[in-house]
Design a protein around this motif. Sequence first.
Motif, mmCIF file in Angstrom:
data_model
loop_
_atom_site.group_PDB
_atom_site.id
_atom_site.type_symbol
_atom_site.label_atom_id
_atom_site.label_comp_id
_atom_site.label_asym_id
_atom_site.label_seq_id
_atom_site.Cartn_x
_atom_site.Cartn_y
_atom_site.Cartn_z
ATOM 1 N N ALA A 1 64.349 42.076 14.716
ATOM 2 C CA ALA A 1 65.506 41.276 15.142
ATOM 3 C C ALA A 1 66.043 41.624 16.524
ATOM 4 O O ALA A 1 66.733 40.805 17.130
ATOM 5 N N THR A 2 65.765 42.804 17.014
ATOM 6 C CA THR A 2 66.477 43.275 18.203
ATOM 7 C C THR A 2 66.214 42.416 19.441
ATOM 8 O O THR A 2 67.126 42.125 20.209
ATOM 9 N N GLY A 3 64.972 41.989 19.637
ATOM 10 C CA GLY A 3 64.641 41.208 20.828
ATOM 11 C C GLY A 3 65.413 39.904 20.912
ATOM 12 O O GLY A 3 66.014 39.577 21.942
ATOM 13 N N VAL A 4 65.435 39.158 19.827
ATOM 14 C CA VAL A 4 66.110 37.853 19.829
ATOM 15 C C VAL A 4 67.627 38.036 19.902
ATOM 16 O O VAL A 4 68.333 37.283 20.577
ATOM 17 N N SER A 5 68.116 39.075 19.259
ATOM 18 C CA SER A 5 69.540 39.389 19.339
ATOM 19 C C SER A 5 69.925 39.739 20.779
ATOM 20 O O SER A 5 70.956 39.292 21.291
ATOM 21 N N LEU A 6 69.071 40.502 21.443
ATOM 22 C CA LEU A 6 69.296 40.876 22.842
ATOM 23 C C LEU A 6 69.368 39.635 23.740
ATOM 24 O O LEU A 6 70.234 39.529 24.612
ATOM 25 N N ALA A 7 68.462 38.704 23.516
ATOM 26 C CA ALA A 7 68.452 37.475 24.312
ATOM 27 C C ALA A 7 69.786 36.751 24.188
ATOM 28 O O ALA A 7 70.381 36.326 25.177
ATOM 29 N N ASP A 8 70.264 36.653 22.964
ATOM 30 C CA ASP A 8 71.527 35.953 22.759
ATOM 31 C C ASP A 8 72.672 36.694 23.441
ATOM 32 O O ASP A 8 73.546 36.078 24.054
ATOM 33 N N GLU A 9 72.641 38.016 23.339
ATOM 34 C CA GLU A 9 73.691 38.824 23.968
ATOM 35 C C GLU A 9 73.709 38.606 25.482
ATOM 36 O O GLU A 9 74.759 38.558 26.111
ATOM 37 N N LEU A 10 72.514 38.478 26.068
ATOM 38 C CA LEU A 10 72.405 38.295 27.517
ATOM 39 C C LEU A 10 72.619 36.836 27.929
ATOM 40 O O LEU A 10 72.703 36.530 29.119
ATOM 41 N N GLY A 11 72.644 35.962 26.939
ATOM 42 C CA GLY A 11 72.792 34.538 27.253
ATOM 43 C C GLY A 11 71.552 33.947 27.897
ATOM 44 O O GLY A 11 71.633 33.030 28.717
ATOM 45 N N VAL A 12 70.380 34.495 27.538
ATOM 46 C CA VAL A 12 69.127 33.965 28.087
ATOM 47 C C VAL A 12 68.268 33.397 26.958
ATOM 48 O O VAL A 12 68.591 33.545 25.775
ATOM 49 N N GLU A 13 67.166 32.772 27.343
ATOM 50 C CA GLU A 13 66.272 32.180 26.348
ATOM 51 C C GLU A 13 65.404 33.259 25.700
ATOM 52 O O GLU A 13 65.377 34.412 26.124
ATOM 53 N N TRP A 14 64.633 32.826 24.704
ATOM 54 C CA TRP A 14 63.786 33.777 23.991
ATOM 55 C C TRP A 14 62.689 33.033 23.246
ATOM 56 O O TRP A 14 62.744 31.807 23.089
ATOM 57 N N ALA A 15 61.712 33.798 22.770
ATOM 58 C CA ALA A 15 60.732 33.286 21.808
ATOM 59 C C ALA A 15 60.242 34.474 20.994
ATOM 60 O O ALA A 15 59.978 35.545 21.545
ATOM 61 N N ALA A 16 60.136 34.283 19.686
ATOM 62 C CA ALA A 16 59.747 35.372 18.798
ATOM 63 C C ALA A 16 58.326 35.178 18.291
ATOM 64 O O ALA A 16 57.891 34.054 18.050
ATOM 65 N N VAL A 17 57.643 36.288 18.082
ATOM 66 C CA VAL A 17 56.289 36.340 17.524
ATOM 67 C C VAL A 17 55.317 35.584 18.448
ATOM 68 O O VAL A 17 54.652 34.627 18.059
ATOM 69 N N VAL A 18 55.255 36.061 19.665
ATOM 70 C CA VAL A 18 54.471 35.428 20.716
ATOM 71 C C VAL A 18 53.110 36.126 20.832
ATOM 72 O O VAL A 18 53.034 37.347 20.811
ATOM 73 N N ASN A 19 52.053 35.325 20.946
ATOM 74 C CA ASN A 19 50.747 35.939 21.156
ATOM 75 C C ASN A 19 50.063 35.462 22.443
ATOM 76 O O ASN A 19 48.931 35.874 22.727
ATOM 77 N N ARG A 20 50.731 34.605 23.204
ATOM 78 C CA ARG A 20 50.182 34.224 24.507
ATOM 79 C C ARG A 20 51.336 33.837 25.442
ATOM 80 O O ARG A 20 52.264 33.157 25.020
ATOM 81 N N VAL A 21 51.239 34.248 26.665
ATOM 82 C CA VAL A 21 52.318 34.008 27.631
ATOM 83 C C VAL A 21 51.733 33.571 28.959
ATOM 84 O O VAL A 21 50.804 34.195 29.465
ATOM 85 N N GLU A 22 52.261 32.484 29.517
ATOM 86 C CA GLU A 22 51.943 32.119 30.903
ATOM 87 C C GLU A 22 53.262 31.903 31.623
ATOM 88 O O GLU A 22 54.072 31.084 31.205
ATOM 89 N N VAL A 23 53.431 32.631 32.718
ATOM 90 C CA VAL A 23 54.661 32.491 33.490
ATOM 91 C C VAL A 23 54.336 31.665 34.726
ATOM 92 O O VAL A 23 53.339 31.922 35.399
#
Lengths: 273, 330
Positions: free
Chosen positions: A139-161
């Motif tokens: 839970a900590t990652g998604v909770s952190l995102a909300d605290e920072l007021g930024v976006e998030w995605a949970a259980v990610v296995n591929r990322v392209e920035v």
Amino acid sequence: MKVLVAVKEVAEATDGFEIDGVDIDRRHLAYGLNEWDEYAVETGVRVAEQFDDAADDADAAGADTEVVSVTIGPERAEETVRTVLAKGVDRAIRVWDDDIAAAELDVAAKTRLLAAVAAEEEPDLILTGVQASDDEFGATGVSLADELGVEWAAVVNRVEVDDALARARVHRELEGGVEELSEVDLPAVLTVQVGSTDPRAASPIGDGPDAEPIERRGLADLGLDAGAVESPFRRTGASVPDRGVSTTYFDGDTDERAAGVADLLRDEGVVDG
Amino acid sequence: MSAGADAEGGVLAVVDHRRGELRDVSFEMVTAGRSLVDAVGGELHLAVVAGDVERFAEMLDVEGVDAVHTVADGEEFNHDVYATTVEALYADLEPEVLVMPGSVNGLDYAPAVANRLDLPLASGAVALSTDGGDVEVTRRIYRSKLEVTVAVEETPFALTVRDGAFPVTDNTGEAEIRPFEVAVDESALGSRVLGFEEVGEAIDVTYADLLIAVGRGIGSEENLELVERLAEVTGGTLVASRPVVDSGWVERSRQVGQSGQYVRPTVYLAVGISGAAQHVGQMENSETVVAIDRDPSAPIFDVADYGVVGDLFEVVPALVEQFEGDETDA
């Protein structure tokens, strides 16, 4: 671009462990880098490398990339932090003090500590594992995102920035071999799944991991007080999960035992035909 | 837009669905919710967000549910829509306990909701104790090797429920179905779901009838044929333990022992699986467990209802033969 990776030193229960009070007897715990975080580190280093390569190609100035790790943990955890420094992380922060040591850290407490570090670092991307294998909060990652007021995605296995650091395209690993394809605005927190990449081994080259300083922060350094790590949860008991099962064994020769299993499967109605 | 003030106190549970199907954890959350209502009082309300909410609401009208709030916003799960919606419902209903699923989608919004509502979050409940009105949450830690009870000394709080841990509630109930509207500005959302991709075969192994699970005891990739044949003649679904998947013999979507993925088939047939704690932690809620292994002291037998102590290379072919007869007869 800057990537912040939150990594945890986890305790693994050794075989035949014993319970002391409401926890495993610490003599039966072995410490190491959380398995999920290993993938978060690799993902972060790879994203940074892509930006480095792109900057080299374009001979662009000011495209500095940095991967910073943050760990909440006692001095013992520095050994684990060294391993992530040897896996391509540039700089490491460790958060701890006596008040934190005395607390039972829940999701909200971890969120406050990590949010304070993220506010200092202002990363474009924050990565962490889906869960820690010891706490199993998930839970900590998604909770952190909300605290920072930024976006998030949970259980990610591929990322392209994308090159402009405006958004990330991710694959989320759902149950049953289905992946969700999503796009999130940056900055964002992504929680990374095991098996998503092939983590590199720790490398002894360069300046040598021992040379890297690990920056330390306590509650006061982060503008917090002991109230930030108070928890309304109190552990009241610990036990080995009671399976409460008595096993019926099929006897006889191989064919008889196989027939026993076959009859059972038919009785349960789980066999086609 | 009021969802009704009579639910104040009580429990609000947000159900889980995907691609047109309610996931079983929804009905497990009803069971958990009923037990929480015993402790904190009030009513048990469910919320179903996005998709075919009216059809879902009818299915969710099971024993003990007082109301189902339907929010027809979008077709599929989007964490920003869910977070905004649950926040609004929470403000309206003011429940003592907010229950959310521990599924992969639950992991993608429950912590955000708990944080923005400033609710302590107890994640991954596998059991609840509500003696004397005090709630104690049972959860697993250390790769599910240890079970701990945790007293919650503050309400309201949020709770997520591990897939497959609670029995389902299914008898028809008398719930009131109430549409709830939340203004979500879709264009302002910072996340967009673009689609889905099936990786290998799309099999939700969570609730299969028959899972045939193969472990390290199979020895080599070539030997897999044996259990594949067994899956074929029985119509079972092949899954594997982590070491087998790590070896690349079986695709990862079929792994039992992955984070967030718990299985609960009618029958779990373990073949050559010793029963490492992290594996057992994710399949032990199967209705019936059958284990075939040569080592009588293998931990898998601790959770097996039925066991065959023997060489899988003899037992499995004999078992295949049992069903090959069926094939010829049919």
